[in-house]
Design an enzyme around this catalytic site. Structure first.
Site, PDB file in Angstrom:
ATOM      1  N   PRO A  99       0.842  -1.207   0.000  1.00  0.00           N
ATOM      2  CA  PRO A  99       0.000   0.000   0.000  1.00  0.00           C
ATOM      3  C   PRO A  99       0.877   1.257   0.000  1.00  0.00           C
ATOM      4  O   PRO A  99       1.911   1.285   0.665  1.00  0.00           O
ATOM      5  CB  PRO A  99      -0.798  -0.112   1.301  1.00  0.00           C
ATOM      6  CG  PRO A  99      -0.601  -1.493   1.812  1.00  0.00           C
ATOM      7  CD  PRO A  99       0.613  -2.068   1.168  1.00  0.00           C
ATOM      8  N   ILE A 100       0.443   2.274  -0.754  1.00  0.00           N
ATOM      9  CA  ILE A 100       1.278   3.468  -0.952  1.00  0.00           C
ATOM     10  C   ILE A 100       1.062   4.497   0.154  1.00  0.00           C
ATOM     11  O   ILE A 100      -0.077   4.759   0.561  1.00  0.00           O
ATOM     12  CB  ILE A 100       0.938   4.103  -2.326  1.00  0.00           C
ATOM     13  CG1 ILE A 100       1.403   3.148  -3.438  1.00  0.00           C
ATOM     14  CG2 ILE A 100       1.588   5.470  -2.515  1.00  0.00           C
ATOM     15  CD1 ILE A 100       0.952   3.553  -4.808  1.00  0.00           C
ATOM     16  N   GLY A 101       2.162   5.086   0.627  1.00  0.00           N
ATOM     17  CA  GLY A 101       2.081   6.259   1.511  1.00  0.00           C
ATOM     18  C   GLY A 101       1.566   5.965   2.901  1.00  0.00           C
ATOM     19  O   GLY A 101       1.027   6.846   3.562  1.00  0.00           O
ATOM     20  N   LEU A 104       4.823   1.633   4.908  1.00  0.00           N
ATOM     21  CA  LEU A 104       5.289   0.253   4.716  1.00  0.00           C
ATOM     22  C   LEU A 104       6.404   0.157   3.672  1.00  0.00           C
ATOM     23  O   LEU A 104       6.705  -0.923   3.160  1.00  0.00           O
ATOM     24  CB  LEU A 104       4.110  -0.659   4.347  1.00  0.00           C
ATOM     25  CG  LEU A 104       3.017  -0.747   5.414  1.00  0.00           C
ATOM     26  CD1 LEU A 104       1.869  -1.636   4.949  1.00  0.00           C
ATOM     27  CD2 LEU A 104       3.569  -1.268   6.749  1.00  0.00           C
ATOM     28  N   GLY A 105       7.000   1.293   3.348  1.00  0.00           N
ATOM     29  CA  GLY A 105       8.208   1.265   2.510  1.00  0.00           C
ATOM     30  C   GLY A 105       7.938   1.118   1.027  1.00  0.00           C
ATOM     31  O   GLY A 105       8.795   0.625   0.289  1.00  0.00           O
ATOM     32  N   SER A 106       6.747   1.569   0.567  1.00  0.00           N
ATOM     33  CA  SER A 106       6.456   1.432  -0.873  1.00  0.00           C
ATOM     34  C   SER A 106       7.459   2.223  -1.702  1.00  0.00           C
ATOM     35  O   SER A 106       7.944   1.750  -2.734  1.00  0.00           O
ATOM     36  CB  SER A 106       5.032   1.908  -1.181  1.00  0.00           C
ATOM     37  OG  SER A 106       4.867   3.254  -0.788  1.00  0.00           O
ATOM     38  N   ALA A 109      11.032   0.530  -1.566  1.00  0.00           N
ATOM     39  CA  ALA A 109      11.048  -0.724  -2.333  1.00  0.00           C
ATOM     40  C   ALA A 109      11.079  -0.418  -3.825  1.00  0.00           C
ATOM     41  O   ALA A 109      11.766  -1.086  -4.608  1.00  0.00           O
ATOM     42  CB  ALA A 109       9.824  -1.570  -1.988  1.00  0.00           C
ATOM     43  N   ASP A 149      15.105   2.539   5.323  1.00  0.00           N
ATOM     44  CA  ASP A 149      14.099   1.759   4.595  1.00  0.00           C
ATOM     45  C   ASP A 149      14.720   1.025   3.409  1.00  0.00           C
ATOM     46  O   ASP A 149      14.451  -0.153   3.167  1.00  0.00           O
ATOM     47  CB  ASP A 149      12.973   2.687   4.088  1.00  0.00           C
ATOM     48  CG  ASP A 149      12.213   3.351   5.230  1.00  0.00           C
ATOM     49  OD1 ASP A 149      12.620   3.177   6.396  1.00  0.00           O
ATOM     50  OD2 ASP A 149      11.218   4.044   4.950  1.00  0.00           O
TER      51      ASP A 149
END
Ligand code: MEV
Length: 313
Positions: A99-101, A104-106, A109, A149
């Site tokens: 999930p973005i923003g 969770l490190g989108s 990654a 991250d």
């Protein structure tokens, strides 16, 4: 020529924000990935296709004119094309399970997978170079990035990270982690700026808080190595109190950790805060924690640690 790479998202178990000011932190890579496919194309354009939209720009554009979410990818394509004397264009296709923003490190990654996929068009990608490229790329949107991250995403597993050094944490601890998403997106750069303002206004207290965070991380490392999950959960809840004090948490995140704490060993917000996710630690089963947060309307999932890190194809 085509090249593909994927990289995992992350959870910060301890030390977000304080790591920007030099403390240690503990992160783990999670079992949700972003994949980037890079391709050399004859037209002299850098084109980027992701769920955030489609952009196609010539390689000599001003960075400020590139849309912020795609700027790190544009930076990587341009830098690597220049470095390898590639005269055509590069096309990038991004697909993601993260999930973005929401902490969770989108974004990291994506930087890691893109750095490796684009490098793979010209040479055998290597983890050290990929990490440096990804960290430089992330700084095009989050200037003060600690690099934590991207490091967890490249190496996978449980990682102790400070701006000085990092290492994989060897542990047999079975961490049952539940993530709940507040659904509120945040900007990491804005949250880091907010904490910097807090620091300016509360200079002495901020030094003490950083030192409390460092002590907590030392204790948490000990708990992880001894597989003391009760102690580890307590450390997470103590970390949450520090994050609340510096203004990174919100009423909603506090209420979510309050719900999670009734059935878990401990919980905290994870990532930059101001919205985003919380993470809770359970001993045997996490079902009650998950059910109680779902009952309040939050999207929740169990997550496993990803031990692979960066993967190239
Ligand atoms: C964001 O995931 C983590 C922060 O500590 C920022 C950083 O380390 O660059 C808030």
């Amino acid at each position: 020529m085509k090249s593909k790479a994927s990289a995992p998202g992350k959870i910060i178990l301890f030390g977000e924000h304080f790591v920007v000011y030099g403390t240690n932190s503990i992160l783990c890579a999670i079992d949700r990935r972003t994949t980037v496919v890079a391709e050399t194309v004859p037209e002299k354009l850098i084109s980027i296709h992701s769920e955030l939209g489609n952009d196609a720009d010539p390689p000599d554009m001003d960075f400020d004119r590139i849309s912020a979410p795609h700027r790190p990818l544009y930076y990587l394509a341009r830098r690597l094309a220049d470095q390898h004397g590639h005269d055509g264009g590069i096309s990038l296709h991004v697909s993601s399970e993260i999930p973005i923003g929401v902490g969770l490190g989108s974004s990291s990654a994506c930087c890691v997978a893109a750095a490796a996929a684009i490098s793979g068009l010209f040479e055998e990608p290597n983890r050290g170079r990929t990490l440096q490229l990804a960290m430089d790329a992330e700084k095009t949107i989050h200037e003060k990035s600690s690099g934590a991250d991207c490091t967890a995403s490249v190496h996978g597993g449980l990682v102790r990270y400070s701006k000085r050094d990092h290492s994989r944490i060897r542990s047999s601890a079975d961490l049952k982690l539940t993530v709940a998403n507040s659904g509120t997106e945040h900007s990491t750069a804005d949250m880091v700026r907010g904490v910097s303002e807090f620091r300016e206004q509360n200079h002495d207290r901020f030094i003490d808080i950083c030192s409390e965070a460092e002590d907590l991380i030392r204790d948490a490392l000990h708990m992880i190595r001894r597989n003391n999950l009760q102690g580890l959960g307590r450390c997470m809840s103590m970390n949450q109190r520090l994050l609340r004090e510096i203004g990174a948490s919100t009423e909603e995140l506090d209420s979510m950790t309050g719900i999670a704490d009734r059935t878990s060993l401990g919980s905290k917000m994870t990532g930059a805060g101001g919205g985003g996710c919380i993470v809770a630690l359970n001993a045997v089963s996490a079902e009650h924690t998950l059910d109680s947060l779902v009952a309040e309307g939050y999207e929740c999932f169990h997550t496993e640690i990803d031990f692979k890190g960066l993967d190239t194809f």
